[in-house]
Each structure stands twice: as structure tokens, then as C-alpha cells.
Design an enzyme around this catalytic site. Structure first.
Site, PDB file in Angstrom:
ATOM      1  N   LYS A 132     -41.597 134.904 -24.562  1.00 37.13           N
ATOM      2  CA  LYS A 132     -40.420 134.448 -24.567  1.00 37.13           C
ATOM      3  C   LYS A 132     -39.304 135.619 -23.970  1.00 37.13           C
ATOM      4  O   LYS A 132     -39.299 136.452 -24.138  1.00 37.13           O
ATOM      5  CB  LYS A 132     -39.741 134.231 -26.047  1.00 37.13           C
ATOM      6  N   HIS A 156     -46.711 136.895 -34.426  1.00 36.69           N
ATOM      7  CA  HIS A 156     -45.316 136.738 -33.965  1.00 36.69           C
ATOM      8  C   HIS A 156     -44.430 137.870 -34.364  1.00 36.69           C
ATOM      9  O   HIS A 156     -43.796 138.758 -33.818  1.00 36.69           O
ATOM     10  CB  HIS A 156     -44.990 135.386 -33.863  1.00 36.69           C
ATOM     11  N   HIS A 211     -47.687 133.995 -28.030  1.00 38.40           N
ATOM     12  CA  HIS A 211     -46.552 133.315 -27.100  1.00 38.40           C
ATOM     13  C   HIS A 211     -45.281 134.002 -27.325  1.00 38.40           C
ATOM     14  O   HIS A 211     -44.402 133.814 -26.341  1.00 38.40           O
ATOM     15  CB  HIS A 211     -46.609 131.709 -27.081  1.00 38.40           C
ATOM     16  N   GLU A 217     -37.691 127.939 -39.617  1.00 40.62           N
ATOM     17  CA  GLU A 217     -38.073 126.648 -38.772  1.00 40.62           C
ATOM     18  C   GLU A 217     -37.380 125.635 -39.539  1.00 40.62           C
ATOM     19  O   GLU A 217     -37.507 125.663 -40.781  1.00 40.62           O
ATOM     20  CB  GLU A 217     -39.459 126.693 -38.378  1.00 40.62           C
ATOM     21  N   ARG A 262     -64.790 117.689 -23.633  1.00 39.99           N
ATOM     22  CA  ARG A 262     -65.794 117.069 -23.975  1.00 39.99           C
ATOM     23  C   ARG A 262     -65.774 115.499 -23.268  1.00 39.99           C
ATOM     24  O   ARG A 262     -66.754 114.953 -22.822  1.00 39.99           O
ATOM     25  CB  ARG A 262     -65.956 116.883 -25.559  1.00 39.99           C
ATOM     26  N   LYS A 286     -41.058 127.447 -43.253  1.00 36.97           N
ATOM     27  CA  LYS A 286     -40.834 126.114 -42.620  1.00 36.97           C
ATOM     28  C   LYS A 286     -39.816 125.285 -43.344  1.00 36.97           C
ATOM     29  O   LYS A 286     -39.487 125.721 -44.524  1.00 36.97           O
ATOM     30  CB  LYS A 286     -42.042 125.342 -42.718  1.00 36.97           C
TER      31      LYS A 286
HETATM   32  C1  BG6 Z   1     -47.091 129.026 -33.700  1.00 34.73           C
HETATM   33  C2  BG6 Z   1     -47.165 128.541 -35.137  1.00 34.73           C
HETATM   34  O1  BG6 Z   1     -47.981 129.976 -33.360  1.00 34.73           O
HETATM   35  O2  BG6 Z   1     -45.515 129.392 -33.479  1.00 34.73           O
HETATM   36  C3  BG6 Z   1     -46.358 127.595 -35.591  1.00 34.73           C
HETATM   37  O3  BG6 Z   1     -48.657 128.368 -35.247  1.00 34.73           O
HETATM   38  C4  BG6 Z   1     -44.897 127.900 -35.295  1.00 34.73           C
HETATM   39  O4  BG6 Z   1     -46.419 127.390 -37.276  1.00 34.73           O
HETATM   40  C5  BG6 Z   1     -44.816 128.213 -33.851  1.00 34.73           C
HETATM   41  O5  BG6 Z   1     -44.239 126.660 -35.553  1.00 34.73           O
HETATM   42  C6  BG6 Z   1     -43.247 128.723 -33.722  1.00 34.73           C
HETATM   43  O6  BG6 Z   1     -43.044 129.042 -32.314  1.00 34.73           O
HETATM   44  P1  BG6 Z   1     -41.730 128.710 -31.507  1.00 34.73           P
HETATM   45  O7  BG6 Z   1     -42.032 128.984 -30.300  1.00 34.73           O
HETATM   46  O8  BG6 Z   1     -41.100 127.443 -31.768  1.00 34.73           O
HETATM   47  O9  BG6 Z   1     -40.780 129.502 -32.209  1.00 34.73           O
END
Ligand code: BG6
Length: 481
Positions: A181, A239, A177, A215, A51, A328
Site C-alpha cells: 500500500k 498486517h 499486501h 472494517e 485444475r 470486522k
Molecule cells: C486480508 C484479510 O489479508 O486483509 C481480510 O484476510 C481483510 O480479512 C483484508 O479484510 C484487509 O485488507 P484491506 O486491503 O482491505 O485493508
């Protein structure tokens, strides 16, 4: 030893949401690294679209700053200056008229065209419609869509239907994603490029599997997004589900997009419904870190931790539970898959030498590697005493590359889009099946009106999660970095 770089075809990549956080942290730095590695032809074009009204130079300056902030690259790196020349910018109104003709004028004939939707899902339909309707995208173009892909089955179906009005399934790249990895892809190499594990890879020999993604970060700064999501939608549905599929699936007949995704889909469809007694939710609450404060809602019942026991109802896995946990603000940042084999059916040794079960641990991050625990004889005279020792391999040591040389997930995935390879992307039916499994879990929780169990920041999660395992005479592995 990092693999050979095979340059991709000349491309025009349009990033919608190019001024956003994901573009700054991952997409643009990832593209720079691939350029630096020689994989991106210098004739390629990367067009930011958002935007904000700005020109090409302002977008280049913004990108320079983002790359320097999120990588170790220095401002005066000559390769960075070359990379910035690939960039252009178009101010666009996703829901209106502005910018679309200018974007069309920028697209070159003959180059691969890819459009990255790094925007809120509410805009996917508007952008897709304009790209297709105005002839900016054609039958060879690809679109890349980010998570979250829906928040339940109904919304995922609606999104799939919207995209399908303008693009064929083979043009749609749904990103998870985790699949980009290196070590996650390695799960397939370990399973399907070795003869060693596959004969034992079933309920007859495997007692249980633990998948952990822990995490240390909390949700401060993204509380308003996270609080509407929670660990099940944010991590389990995508994931963790992908990790589970790669561990549990049958060997695909070929490493080919549909062959791999067909097998993953079968696993998701074979998942049994998780009963409330088999799931524990937690919320970090303590000094220095408090989920409710981070979420900005003192009454929030959203979980920042979840542990669950999952059963797969098929021949291979009948009787072998998979325990999943993610959270978390835990003790350490670590992702791993631990496969605990059964104890030998009969011991020929006396009591002092009872063999223990073998265990295979695949460390996904950090310190990627594998550890196989095996029994050997303790050295020395005085009878047969057995001891369990680790066969420990760090991929960095074995491959002679340090972790920094491992490409980031986004680098790999964006190059796959340009190559037209969908193997590491989720198919529409796969995403829907994953939601069909998670929906009842989420609904049962919402109906129950229970609160998540509190856990101390920096701990291993709520006590209740320990009981989930103890009940089955098993223990979680320690969370260690
Ligand atoms: C993301 C989540 O898709 O993946 C996050 O929304 C999470 O909450 C993250 O922290 C973890 O990814 P990675 O690559 O750091 O393990």
C-alpha cells in the site's frame, strides 16, 4: 502527480490458482493496470495454471469478465484486448503429472520467470517440488507465496523448510499486501526522509501509539476460512505487525531488502509477551449481522475483533505502549496510526492556556494523509488563550492525484517481484518471529475457554476494549470513515 513508470524486463509469469478469487479480484486486474500504464512489455506472457480444463481463449474470456467486474474498465477498451493477448493457460494437476510438460514448453528462454502460488498452502510443497525437479524453474526464477503463511510457528517453519528444499531465500517472495500500500510505504518516507520527526520518535517524547484497522465488512461468505483463523492470525500476526514494525524500527542503513527486514525483525524480537489482561477479544452479534451465523458454528470462540496493549522492550520504546485494534463489522472502514506525544514538561501559560499534547495521525485508508495537531494562540485581544488546531494534509490534494490513481498494493508488489526487489516482502525469519510472538497469545486464549465479548455490528467494538484504555487514563480515537 503519479510517479514515472519504469518498464520492467520481459517476463513469463505463471499464476497457480488463476481461476480463483484472488486472481480475479486482484492479480489479473492489477496486471492489466500495469500493462495499461506501459510498465509491462507487450512481449511478456501471463500463464494461468489451475485444475479446470480449458484453453487459452476460455481463460482470456474469464479474465475479461473478472477485470470488468472488479474495475471500471469497459469490455470494449482496446487496451484490454491487447492485454488479453499476453495470456495463456495450462490445466495443471498440482499433485500429479498432468500439465507440467506443457507448462515447461511455454516458458521462454531469456525472460524473467516468476511463479505466483495463489493456492492453498497445502499445495506449496508439491508445486515447488515439480517446478524445481522438472527444470521449469531455475536459479533465477522467483516464487510468490500468499498469506496465510502457516497458522503457527511450527507450520510456518515446516513451510519455510519445504520451500527451502527447492528455492533459495532470495527467490522467495512472501506477500503481505499491506506492505504494497502506498501509504504504508509512506511511513518510511515520513520517518526517514524528514529530520523533523526522528529526534522525537522515542519514549522520551511519545506517550503512546494507537494502530487501528477497522472494517465494515463481516465474514459472511468466507466464514469457514475465517473461523479457523480469527483476527489475531488474519490481521495481527501479519498486517498489523508490519505497521508496528515500520513505526517502531530503527533507521535501516539503506533502503535495501535485508537492511529493512533486519530492523523489522529486531522489533518483533523485542516484543514483550502480551498478558491476558492486556487483550480483549470480541465477536459481532446483533440484528442483521451475527458472527456465529456467518461462521456457521453457534459455539465458535473465534474473535472478529481484537484490541491489545503491546510493549516493546528496547531502549527506544521502554515505557511507551502501542495499542493495536482491528475488527470486522465496525462503525467505519478506516486504517490509521496515531502517535500521541507527551505534554510539554512545563507550561509558561496560566491555567486558561495549558498546552495539550501534540498528535500525529497518519491515515492509511481511506482519504490517505497526515494530520498534525499543534497549539497556537487563539486570535483576538484579552490574554493568551491557546487552542489546538490541525495541520491537515490529504495526499491526494497535495499530490494532485485522486485516490483512483494510487496503484493497488498488488500492482506494486508484482512489479517488484519482476524487478527482483524483496524489500516489501517478508523474510522467512521475520514470519517465524511473528508467529513465535503470537503463538503464546493464541494458546493462552484456547486454554482459557473464555468466550469473546459480544459487540454490536456498526459499533466501535466491545466495551471491554474501552476499559483497556481507561485503565491507563487514555482513550481510543473515534472510529470514523
Ligand atoms: C486480508 C484479510 O489479508 O486483509 C481480510 O484476510 C481483510 O480479512 C483484508 O479484510 C484487509 O485488507 P484491506 O486491503 O482491505 O485493508
Amino acid at each position: 502527480m503519479v510517479s514515472r513508470v519504469i518498464p520492467v524486463e520481459d517476463f513469463d509469469l505463471v499464476i497457480f490458482g488463476a481461476t480463483g478469487d484472488l486472481a480475479h479480484r486482484k492479480i489479473l486486474p492489477g496486471l492489466f493496470r500495469r500493462f495499461e500504464a506501459g510498465q509491462i512489455p507487450p512481449s511478456s506472457r501471463i500463464i494461468g495454471a489451475a485444475r479446470t480444463e480449458q484453453d487459452d481463449d476460455a481463460f482470456r474470456a474469464e479474465t475479461l469478465q473478472a477485470i470488468c467486474e472488479h474495475t471500471t474498465v469497459r469490455k470494449d477498451d482496446p487496451r484490454l484486448a491487447e492485454f488479453l493477448q499476453l495470456l495463456g493457460y495450462v490445466a495443471i494437476d498440482a499433485k500429479g503429472e498432468g500439465g507440467w510438460q506443457a507448462l515447461k514448453d511455454r516458458m521462454r528462454k531469456g525472460a524473467v520467470h516468476a511463479f505466483y502460488f495463489s493456492v492453498a498452502p497445502a499445495l506449496f510443497g508439491d508445486i515447488a517440488e515439480r517446478l524445481a525437479g522438472r527444470g521449469i524453474a531455475d536459479a533465477n526464477s522467483r516464487i510468490v507465496v500468499e498469506k496465510p503463511f502457516g497458522r503457527d510457528l511450527a507450520s510456518a517453519r515446516a513451510l519455510n523448510a519445504t520451500l527451502a528444499q527447492h528455492f533459495d531465500e532470495h527467490q522467495i517472495y512472501r506477500i503481505d499486501h499491506y506492505l504494497g500500500k502506498e501509504t504504508v510505504q509512506n511511513l518510511m518516507a515520513v520517518r526517514f526522509a524528514n529530520v523533523l520527526f526522528e529526534p522525537l520518535w522515542n519514549a522520551q517524547y511519545i506517550d503512546h501509539v494507537q494502530i487501528t484497522v477497522a472494517e465494515t465488512v463481516g465474514v459472511a461468505g468466507r466464514g469457514s476460512y475465517y473461523d479457523k483463523s480469527g483476527a489475531i492470525r488474519d490481521m495481527i500476526q501479519n498486517h498489523m505487525m508490519q505497521l508496528l514494525c515500520l513505526i517502531a524500527m530503527e533507521p535501516p542503513y539503506h533502503f535495501d531488502p535485508d537492511a529493512v527486514r533486519d530492523e523489522k525483525l529486531k522489533v518483533i524480537r523485542a516484543l514483550e509477551r502480551v498478558e491476558p489482561v492486556d487483550i480483549v477479544r470480541g465477536q459481532y452479534q446483533g440484528k442483521g449481522a451475527d458472527y456465529l451465523a456467518d461462521a456457521g458454528d453457534r459455539d465458535s470462540r473465534t474473535e472478529s475483533y481484537v484490541a491489545m496493549k503491546v510493549r516493546i522492550s528496547n531502549w527506544r520504546w521502554q515505557g511507551t505502549p502501542f495499542y493495536l485494534r482491528t475488527g470486522k463489522k465496525l462503525r467505519a472502514r478506516t486504517s490509521e496510526i496515531a502517535i500521541t506525544f507527551k505534554e510539554p514538561p512545563h507550561s509558561i501559560f496560566d491555567d486558561s492556556g495549558t498546552p495539550k499534547a501534540n498528535e500525529l495521525v497518519i491515515r492509511l485508508q481511506p482519504n490517505e494523509g497526515m494530520n498534525l495537531k499543534v497549539m497556537i494562540k487563539e486570535p483576538g485581544p484579552g490574554g493568551m488563550r491557546l487552542v489546538q488546531v490541525p495541520l491537515d494534509m490529504s495526499f491526494a490534494d497535495a499530490l494532485g492525484a485522486d485516490g483512483a490513481d494510487m496503484p493497488d498494493a498488488y500492482e506494486r508488489l508484482i512489479m517488484d517481484v519482476i524487478r527482483g526487489n524483496q524489500t516489501l516482502f517478508m523474510r522467512g525469519d521475520e514470519v517465524e518471529a511473528a508467529w513465535a510472538w503470537t503463538d503464546p497469545i493464541i494458546n493462552a486464549w484456547e486454554d482459557s475457554k473464555r468466550r469473546p465479548e459480544p459487540y454490536d455490528p456498526g459499533s466501535s467494538g466491545p466495551e471491554e476494549a474501552l476499559r483497556l484504555m481507561h485503565r491507563d487514563n487514555r482513550r481510543w480515537r473515534e472510529i470514523r470513515g
